[in-house]
Design an enzyme around this catalytic site. Structure first.
Site, PDB file in Angstrom:
ATOM      1  N   HIS A 172      39.613  20.897 -22.816  1.00  6.69           N
ATOM      2  CA  HIS A 172      39.112  19.517 -22.648  1.00  6.69           C
ATOM      3  C   HIS A 172      40.263  18.520 -22.864  1.00  6.69           C
ATOM      4  O   HIS A 172      40.418  17.561 -22.113  1.00  6.69           O
ATOM      5  CB  HIS A 172      38.040  19.186 -23.704  1.00  6.69           C
ATOM      6  CG  HIS A 172      36.782  19.991 -23.641  1.00  6.69           C
ATOM      7  ND1 HIS A 172      36.272  20.664 -24.725  1.00  6.69           N
ATOM      8  CD2 HIS A 172      35.904  20.203 -22.616  1.00  6.69           C
ATOM      9  CE1 HIS A 172      35.134  21.252 -24.389  1.00  6.69           C
ATOM     10  NE2 HIS A 172      34.893  21.005 -23.108  1.00  6.69           N
ATOM     11  N   LYS A 203      18.723  20.354 -27.017  1.00  6.55           N
ATOM     12  CA  LYS A 203      19.786  21.354 -27.152  1.00  6.55           C
ATOM     13  C   LYS A 203      20.142  21.569 -28.609  1.00  6.55           C
ATOM     14  O   LYS A 203      20.113  20.616 -29.402  1.00  6.55           O
ATOM     15  CB  LYS A 203      21.033  20.861 -26.392  1.00  6.55           C
ATOM     16  CG  LYS A 203      21.420  21.768 -25.214  1.00  6.55           C
ATOM     17  CD  LYS A 203      22.566  21.202 -24.452  1.00  6.55           C
ATOM     18  CE  LYS A 203      23.654  22.220 -24.263  1.00  6.55           C
ATOM     19  NZ  LYS A 203      24.694  21.738 -23.335  1.00  6.55           N
ATOM     20  N   ARG A 234      37.342  24.890 -13.763  1.00  6.48           N
ATOM     21  CA  ARG A 234      38.132  26.049 -14.204  1.00  6.48           C
ATOM     22  C   ARG A 234      38.259  27.076 -13.095  1.00  6.48           C
ATOM     23  O   ARG A 234      39.350  27.438 -12.689  1.00  6.48           O
ATOM     24  CB  ARG A 234      37.487  26.679 -15.443  1.00  6.48           C
ATOM     25  CG  ARG A 234      37.666  25.857 -16.695  1.00  6.48           C
ATOM     26  CD  ARG A 234      36.766  26.308 -17.790  1.00  6.48           C
ATOM     27  NE  ARG A 234      35.379  26.164 -17.379  1.00  6.48           N
ATOM     28  CZ  ARG A 234      34.335  26.222 -18.183  1.00  6.48           C
ATOM     29  NH1 ARG A 234      34.514  26.475 -19.448  1.00  6.48           N
ATOM     30  NH2 ARG A 234      33.105  26.047 -17.737  1.00  6.48           N
ATOM     31  N   SER A 283      33.748  25.873 -24.922  1.00 12.42           N
ATOM     32  CA  SER A 283      33.299  25.729 -26.313  1.00 12.42           C
ATOM     33  C   SER A 283      32.505  26.961 -26.730  1.00 12.42           C
ATOM     34  O   SER A 283      32.621  27.438 -27.865  1.00 12.42           O
ATOM     35  CB  SER A 283      32.410  24.491 -26.463  1.00 12.42           C
ATOM     36  OG  SER A 283      33.121  23.339 -26.093  1.00 12.42           O
TER      37      SER A 283
HETATM   38  O1  PNS Z   1      29.740  20.024 -21.728  1.00  8.29           O
HETATM   39  P1  PNS Z   1      28.492  20.218 -20.892  1.00  8.29           P
HETATM   40  O2  PNS Z   1      27.304  20.565 -21.767  1.00  8.29           O
HETATM   41  O3  PNS Z   1      28.694  21.202 -19.778  1.00  8.29           O
HETATM   42  O4  PNS Z   1      28.196  18.785 -20.214  1.00  8.29           O
HETATM   43  C1  PNS Z   1      27.085  18.605 -19.361  1.00  8.29           C
HETATM   44  C2  PNS Z   1      26.870  17.105 -19.067  1.00  8.29           C
HETATM   45  C3  PNS Z   1      26.704  16.330 -20.370  1.00  8.29           C
HETATM   46  C4  PNS Z   1      28.063  16.576 -18.311  1.00  8.29           C
HETATM   47  C5  PNS Z   1      25.608  16.996 -18.195  1.00  8.29           C
HETATM   48  O5  PNS Z   1      24.576  17.745 -18.775  1.00  8.29           O
HETATM   49  C6  PNS Z   1      25.136  15.557 -18.019  1.00  8.29           C
HETATM   50  O6  PNS Z   1      25.743  14.775 -17.324  1.00  8.29           O
HETATM   51  N1  PNS Z   1      24.018  15.230 -18.687  1.00  8.29           N
HETATM   52  C7  PNS Z   1      23.431  13.915 -18.670  1.00  8.29           C
HETATM   53  C8  PNS Z   1      22.044  13.945 -18.005  1.00  8.29           C
HETATM   54  C9  PNS Z   1      22.168  13.618 -16.525  1.00  8.29           C
HETATM   55  O7  PNS Z   1      22.655  12.574 -16.149  1.00  8.29           O
HETATM   56  N2  PNS Z   1      21.691  14.539 -15.643  1.00  8.29           N
HETATM   57  C10 PNS Z   1      21.742  14.323 -14.215  1.00  8.29           C
HETATM   58  C11 PNS Z   1      23.038  14.828 -13.590  1.00  8.29           C
HETATM   59  S1  PNS Z   1      22.899  16.558 -13.364  1.00  8.29           S
END
Ligand code: PNS
Length: 162
Positions: free
Chosen positions: A16, A40, A89, A127
């Site tokens: 990150h 979560k 990645r 992570s």
């Molecule tokens: O580190 P992560 O858990 O892979 O991140 C995921 C994240 C936070 C980027 C994604 O879940 C997100 O954007 N969540 C916010 C909810 C949202 O806007 N959802 C619609 C787009 S799919």
């Protein structure tokens, strides 16, 4: 231009950090948006995850750290930003990331997702992998900063004591 780099960061890894640093060379401001999703289960609290990112960027004035809940696009509008940064990645990341990029675009047509390819040394890192290896006594200290390793060791100790 201000860009948003969203994620769970549970905890932040050198993968990150590498993406954020590289993004900050192209964008005037990069807001690392630490996601709170009440459904979560996280190892670290929202404030702990935020602090671990902040402590990784004490010297980089272009990087800010914040938290958000709900839709990313709503947070972007509040922040007056149109740019989303995502790290890619491997090809397996692409399917899910493309779906998210299209969803975000659909919800907010001004939003653009900028993908930054991971450097090879971090292409396996997440992570979840860091936690898996650490909880099983493995060594991954070159893939997380010292302060994150310290936080993980403390968390493991607390969990073992309970
Ligand atoms: O580190 P992560 O858990 O892979 O991140 C995921 C994240 C936070 C980027 C994604 O879940 C997100 O954007 N969540 C916010 C909810 C949202 O806007 N959802 C619609 C787009 S799919």
């Amino acid at each position: 231009m201000k860009a948003i780099y969203p994620g769970s960061f549970d905890p932040v890894t050198n993968g990150h950090i590498n993406i954020i640093k590289r993004a900050s060379e192209f964008f005037d401001e990069v807001v690392v948006a630490v996601m709170m999703n009440s459904k979560k289960h996280y190892l670290f609290s929202l404030e702990e995850r935020k602090k671990l990112v902040e402590d990784s960027f004490e010297d980089n004035k272009r990087v800010k750290v914040d938290t958000f809940e709900g839709l990313l696009v709503d947070y972007m509008k509040k922040q007056n930003s149109r740019a989303i940064i995502k790290g890619l990645r491997t090809v397996t990341d692409y399917g899910y990331e493309a779906q998210m990029a299209l969803t975000n675009k659909n919800l907010y047509k001004e939003a653009e997702t900028f993908f930054i390819h991971s450097e090879e040394e971090y292409s396996f890192l997440s992570s979840s992998i860091v936690k898996e290896v650490y909880f099983n006594g493995g060594e991954l200290s070159s893939y997380i900063p010292n302060h994150v390793e310290k936080a993980l060791l403390e968390r493991i100790k607390v969990m073992k004591d309970n």
